[in-house]
Design an enzyme around this catalytic site. Structure first.
Site: not given
Length: 430
Positions: A59, A337
């Site tokens: 994102h 991540d």
């Protein structure tokens, strides 16, 4: 990063195409007979035809997930003006569960809304900067797959594009912005973003219903901060910042704050700026200690089910028996991540840098127009990579599948591995 991801993570089952197991076996066997004479010479890329693209992306920029325990005067102000939506990113979409039903509840968003940062914003909110990053990524994909190569239609077509995201608002909104950039807010049909329950999500490491993962990662985050090098550096940074030794702040929390502040050009604590490089490196060291790549099952449990989805998409595309209605040209996956790091490790291309906001991992599938052989090209952050076990960036599909197979987990095997620790615990009377 997702709150608590490296503590007790939320993993899940993937109900994906188990009927392809036999096909997978046959396909791998067939692909394992490469034409060695041809492979000695470089492949003429002009003779390759792009057949499918899969993009896994993080994102865009957001507010931190957890503020640092600093004096109020030292804390960064997160003004709601940072949430302004750029007009070019507006694009209507609908969110459903994987079966097309109602959007599931998002426990993560509920948790983030319990944390109000100085200035009034909530934790983990996608910002204008993040929206612009995702729009730019969409424009880059448009240049690659619409303008440079006429692979995708210039407008969104649900028969060409499959979209899946974790059920977290910043990811859903990031996907909207990416699609707006990719298709310039033009569509021929409804945009449906598919998502899953938090308890069964596979687009991030998820220990909520995986006892084995919970057992393997239990306590590792706490002991990571005690490892030589990490311990001394953490003590140094916290002392300079005036943070107590018993407040639970580690390099993951420090990086989360410094990365968010820097990308928004906010006035960080001087110590955060001073130690920014060290903080990132030690955050990576911490994550690697928690994941422990030498423990293959840890990586399998982290991303094995997701790799299974990516692998099945490849196998469907190369199987001539697959109906066209079951294949998409583009598969988009909005992840995190903590998804990308073990994914990069499994593919042998992790660069020991924390995956930045809006970064993408792109997997392109090609077929040679003369030999009919299949190849995969992997790009990370727009740069071609050489996956482990591959001779070059353009990797024969059989070799790429062999690399993936070391970590891929079918739903059945995933559940079996997850339940092993539970059986042991029940048997020991714990």
């Amino acid at each position: 990063m997702i709150t608590g991801v490296f503590r007790m993570r939320v993993w899940a089952p993937v109900g994906v195409l188990t009927s392809l197991a036999y096909c997978l076996h046959q396909r791998k066997a067939a692909l394992a007979e490469p034409q060695e004479a041809d492979r000695r010479n470089p492949v003429d890329r002009n003779l390759l035809e792009l057949k499918m693209v899969q993009v896994v992306f993080r994102h865009g920029a957001r507010s931190p997930l957890q503020p640092l325990p600093l004096e109020q005067s030292q804390q960064v102000e997160w003004n709601p003006q940072l949430l302004e939506v750029p007009s070019q990113t507006q694009f209507d979409y609908t969110v459903t569960d994987l079966a097309g039903g109602l959007k599931p509840h998002s426990p993560f968003d509920s948790e983030y809304h319990e944390t109000t940062l100085k200035g009034g914003m909530f934790a983990g909110q996608l910002t204008k900067v993040g929206m612009q990053q995702m729009f730019a990524l969409g424009e880059r994909l448009r240049k690659s797959y619409v303008e440079d190569i006429p692979f995708l239609s210039p407008t969104f077509n649900p028969l060409e594009v499959s979209v899946r995201s974790t059920n977290i608002n910043r990811n859903l909104e990031s996907t909207r912005c990416l699609l707006a950039g990719l298709f310039q807010r033009q569509k021929e049909g409804p945009i449906i973003i598919h998502t899953d329950e938090a308890s069964s999500e596979v687009l991030y490491p998820n220990s909520q219903n995986c006892w084995s993962m919970r057992q393997r990662t239990r306590g590792r985050r706490q002991t990571a901060s005690l490892q030589p090098g990490i311990s001394e550096d953490l003590k140094k940074v916290k002392e300079v910042m005036g943070i107590g030794s018993s407040d639970g702040v580690d390099f993951l929390i420090l990086l989360d704050n410094v990365a968010a502040e820097q990308v928004h050009s906010l006035p960080s604590c001087p110590a955060l700026k001073r130690f920014a490089w060290m903080i990132e490196q030690r955050a990576v060291d911490t994550a690697l200690y928690i994941l422990q790549r030498e423990d293959r099952e840890s990586i399998q449990l982290a991303v094995g089910p997701f790799l299974h989805i990516l692998e099945n998409n490849l196998l469907k595309a190369v199987d001539p028996a697959t109906p066209p209605s079951k294949i998409r040209k583009l598969y988009l996956y909005a992840a995190h991540d903590v998804t990308l790091m073990p994914l990069l490790m499994a593919l042998g291309i992790f660069d020991h840098k924390w995956p930045p906001f809006a970064v993408d991992l792109t997997m392109e599938l090609y077929q040679h127009q003369e030999s009919k052989e299949w190849f995969v090209r992997l790009c990370y952050h727009g740069e071609e990579q050489v996956p482990e076990g591959c001779p070059e960036g353009l990797c024969p599909l059989d070799k790429f599948l062999n690399t993936m197979s070391a970590y891929t987990l079918s739903p059945e095997k995933y559940h079996r591995l997850c339940s092993q620790a539970q059986v042991i615990e029940l048997g020991s009377g714990e």
